[in-house]
Design a protein around this motif. Structure first.
Motif, PDB file in Angstrom:
ATOM      1  N   ALA A  33       0.858  -1.186   0.000  1.00  0.00           N
ATOM      2  CA  ALA A  33       0.000   0.000   0.000  1.00  0.00           C
ATOM      3  C   ALA A  33       0.891   1.230   0.000  1.00  0.00           C
ATOM      4  O   ALA A  33       1.782   1.355   0.837  1.00  0.00           O
ATOM      5  CB  ALA A  33      -0.892  -0.003   1.233  1.00  0.00           C
ATOM      6  N   ASN A  34       0.674   2.115  -0.945  1.00  0.00           N
ATOM      7  CA  ASN A  34       1.439   3.360  -1.013  1.00  0.00           C
ATOM      8  C   ASN A  34       0.470   4.489  -0.685  1.00  0.00           C
ATOM      9  O   ASN A  34      -0.216   5.016  -1.555  1.00  0.00           O
ATOM     10  CB  ASN A  34       2.070   3.524  -2.399  1.00  0.00           C
ATOM     11  N   GLY A  45     -17.422  -5.315   5.823  1.00  0.00           N
ATOM     12  CA  GLY A  45     -18.246  -5.211   4.625  1.00  0.00           C
ATOM     13  C   GLY A  45     -17.820  -4.120   3.664  1.00  0.00           C
ATOM     14  O   GLY A  45     -18.364  -4.027   2.564  1.00  0.00           O
ATOM     15  N   ALA A  46     -16.866  -3.298   4.044  1.00  0.00           N
ATOM     16  CA  ALA A  46     -16.427  -2.186   3.188  1.00  0.00           C
ATOM     17  C   ALA A  46     -15.357  -2.641   2.198  1.00  0.00           C
ATOM     18  O   ALA A  46     -14.721  -3.679   2.373  1.00  0.00           O
ATOM     19  CB  ALA A  46     -15.887  -1.049   4.047  1.00  0.00           C
ATOM     20  N   ARG A  47     -15.154  -1.824   1.174  1.00  0.00           N
ATOM     21  CA  ARG A  47     -14.105  -2.066   0.186  1.00  0.00           C
ATOM     22  C   ARG A  47     -13.488  -0.729  -0.179  1.00  0.00           C
ATOM     23  O   ARG A  47     -14.127   0.315  -0.052  1.00  0.00           O
ATOM     24  CB  ARG A  47     -14.649  -2.773  -1.046  1.00  0.00           C
ATOM     25  N   ALA A  48     -12.245  -0.782  -0.643  1.00  0.00           N
ATOM     26  CA  ALA A  48     -11.550   0.438  -1.039  1.00  0.00           C
ATOM     27  C   ALA A  48     -10.483   0.107  -2.062  1.00  0.00           C
ATOM     28  O   ALA A  48      -9.893  -0.980  -2.038  1.00  0.00           O
ATOM     29  CB  ALA A  48     -10.920   1.121   0.173  1.00  0.00           C
ATOM     30  N   LEU A  49     -10.239   1.059  -2.958  1.00  0.00           N
ATOM     31  CA  LEU A  49      -9.155   0.943  -3.924  1.00  0.00           C
ATOM     32  C   LEU A  49      -7.902   1.499  -3.267  1.00  0.00           C
ATOM     33  O   LEU A  49      -7.844   2.672  -2.912  1.00  0.00           O
ATOM     34  CB  LEU A  49      -9.488   1.726  -5.199  1.00  0.00           C
ATOM     35  N   ILE A  50      -6.903   0.638  -3.105  1.00  0.00           N
ATOM     36  CA  ILE A  50      -5.658   1.002  -2.433  1.00  0.00           C
ATOM     37  C   ILE A  50      -4.547   1.103  -3.478  1.00  0.00           C
ATOM     38  O   ILE A  50      -4.277   0.143  -4.202  1.00  0.00           O
ATOM     39  CB  ILE A  50      -5.276  -0.035  -1.356  1.00  0.00           C
ATOM     40  N   SER A  51      -3.899   2.233  -3.534  1.00  0.00           N
ATOM     41  CA  SER A  51      -2.828   2.462  -4.510  1.00  0.00           C
ATOM     42  C   SER A  51      -1.546   1.733  -4.098  1.00  0.00           C
ATOM     43  O   SER A  51      -1.194   1.691  -2.923  1.00  0.00           O
ATOM     44  CB  SER A  51      -2.535   3.951  -4.630  1.00  0.00           C
ATOM     45  N   THR A  52      -0.856   1.212  -5.113  1.00  0.00           N
ATOM     46  CA  THR A  52       0.483   0.648  -4.893  1.00  0.00           C
ATOM     47  C   THR A  52       1.559   1.675  -5.213  1.00  0.00           C
ATOM     48  O   THR A  52       2.736   1.435  -4.937  1.00  0.00           O
ATOM     49  CB  THR A  52       0.718  -0.586  -5.775  1.00  0.00           C
ATOM     50  N   GLY A  53       1.159   2.775  -5.844  1.00  0.00           N
ATOM     51  CA  GLY A  53       2.108   3.831  -6.174  1.00  0.00           C
ATOM     52  C   GLY A  53       2.992   3.551  -7.370  1.00  0.00           C
ATOM     53  O   GLY A  53       3.939   4.293  -7.614  1.00  0.00           O
ATOM     54  N   VAL A  54       2.685   2.499  -8.131  1.00  0.00           N
ATOM     55  CA  VAL A  54       3.519   2.176  -9.293  1.00  0.00           C
ATOM     56  C   VAL A  54       2.678   1.990 -10.551  1.00  0.00           C
ATOM     57  O   VAL A  54       1.524   1.576 -10.490  1.00  0.00           O
ATOM     58  CB  VAL A  54       4.390   0.915  -9.087  1.00  0.00           C
ATOM     59  N   HIS A  55       3.295   2.328 -11.674  1.00  0.00           N
ATOM     60  CA  HIS A  55       2.794   1.995 -13.011  1.00  0.00           C
ATOM     61  C   HIS A  55       3.638   0.805 -13.464  1.00  0.00           C
ATOM     62  O   HIS A  55       4.807   0.680 -13.077  1.00  0.00           O
ATOM     63  CB  HIS A  55       3.042   3.138 -13.996  1.00  0.00           C
ATOM     64  N   MET A  56       3.064  -0.060 -14.312  1.00  0.00           N
ATOM     65  CA  MET A  56       3.801  -1.224 -14.832  1.00  0.00           C
ATOM     66  C   MET A  56       3.735  -1.262 -16.345  1.00  0.00           C
ATOM     67  O   MET A  56       2.718  -0.902 -16.928  1.00  0.00           O
ATOM     68  CB  MET A  56       3.182  -2.534 -14.324  1.00  0.00           C
ATOM     69  N   ALA A  57       4.805  -1.745 -16.950  1.00  0.00           N
ATOM     70  CA  ALA A  57       4.817  -2.082 -18.372  1.00  0.00           C
ATOM     71  C   ALA A  57       5.052  -3.585 -18.444  1.00  0.00           C
ATOM     72  O   ALA A  57       6.164  -4.066 -18.238  1.00  0.00           O
ATOM     73  CB  ALA A  57       5.897  -1.320 -19.116  1.00  0.00           C
ATOM     74  N   ILE A  58       3.974  -4.311 -18.683  1.00  0.00           N
ATOM     75  CA  ILE A  58       4.013  -5.776 -18.739  1.00  0.00           C
ATOM     76  C   ILE A  58       4.234  -6.163 -20.200  1.00  0.00           C
ATOM     77  O   ILE A  58       3.535  -5.658 -21.085  1.00  0.00           O
ATOM     78  CB  ILE A  58       2.687  -6.352 -18.213  1.00  0.00           C
ATOM     79  N   PRO A  59       5.174  -7.050 -20.475  1.00  0.00           N
ATOM     80  CA  PRO A  59       5.416  -7.431 -21.871  1.00  0.00           C
ATOM     81  C   PRO A  59       4.173  -8.039 -22.526  1.00  0.00           C
ATOM     82  O   PRO A  59       3.393  -8.734 -21.876  1.00  0.00           O
ATOM     83  CB  PRO A  59       6.532  -8.478 -21.772  1.00  0.00           C
ATOM     84  N   GLU A  60       3.991  -7.753 -23.816  1.00  0.00           N
ATOM     85  CA  GLU A  60       2.887  -8.340 -24.571  1.00  0.00           C
ATOM     86  C   GLU A  60       2.969  -9.859 -24.474  1.00  0.00           C
ATOM     87  O   GLU A  60       4.058 -10.443 -24.510  1.00  0.00           O
ATOM     88  CB  GLU A  60       2.961  -7.890 -26.029  1.00  0.00           C
ATOM     89  N   GLY A  61       1.824 -10.492 -24.332  1.00  0.00           N
ATOM     90  CA  GLY A  61       1.772 -11.950 -24.183  1.00  0.00           C
ATOM     91  C   GLY A  61       1.764 -12.391 -22.725  1.00  0.00           C
ATOM     92  O   GLY A  61       1.747 -13.582 -22.439  1.00  0.00           O
ATOM     93  N   PHE A  62       1.759 -11.416 -21.805  1.00  0.00           N
ATOM     94  CA  PHE A  62       1.720 -11.712 -20.374  1.00  0.00           C
ATOM     95  C   PHE A  62       0.676 -10.840 -19.694  1.00  0.00           C
ATOM     96  O   PHE A  62       0.238  -9.831 -20.239  1.00  0.00           O
ATOM     97  CB  PHE A  62       3.092 -11.467 -19.726  1.00  0.00           C
TER      98      PHE A  62
END
Length: 150
Positions: A33-34, A45-62
């Motif tokens: 969690a960032n 019962g609650a939910r939340a979107l938690i940021s990791t603080g990172v963007h990713m570039a995942i190779p095509e095919g994965f």
């Protein structure tokens, strides 16, 4: 071995560890969690979107599959609402984790806490053909417990 390229999100705490495998045999790398603005408390019962603080570039095919951490699930009822979540190879936004509290007590997500794990997996894309009929199988259209109790 493939490489996932990472970039810090604007405003992220760059002193936190990047996703990492905690043991040599681990299939999943832990995501943290960032939350430089402070902790997030999830009521039961609650939910939340938690940021990791990172963007990713995942190779095509994965893809990257995001999964719950078993200790958080067992001890606190914390899980991922859309488990497993999928991060596609063409997504470049900040990676977020949708945490849900299925427990009976409030749970606080602290800044830097390991909240989920990511598994890198190959992807196959299929073609789709509309046909007039499908081949028969012994199971047929039976589902939802049709092969036994439960």
């Amino acid at each position: 071995m493939i490489t996932i390229k990472l970039r810090w999100a604007e405003g992220a705490d760059q002193t936190l560890p990047l996703p990492a495998y905690e043991t040599t045999g681990a299939a999943g790398a832990d995501l943290r969690a960032n939350l430089p603005g402070g902790a997030v408390t999830l009521a039961p019962g609650a939910r939340a979107l938690i940021s990791t603080g990172v963007h990713m570039a995942i190779p095509e095919g994965f893809e990257v599959q995001v999964r719950p951490r078993s200790g958080l699930a067992l001890k606190h009822g914390i899980t991922l609402i859309n488990s497993p979540g999928t991060i596609d190879s063409d997504y470049r936004g900040v990676v977020g984790v949708i945490l849900g509290n299925t427990g009976q007590e409030a749970f606080t997500v602290e800044h830097g806490m390991r909240i989920a794990q990511m598994v890198v997996a190959p992807v196959l894309q299929a073609g789709f053909d509309l046909v007039d009929g499908l081949d028969e199988t012994p199971r047929g259209s039976g589902g939802f417990g049709s092969t036994g109790a439960g």
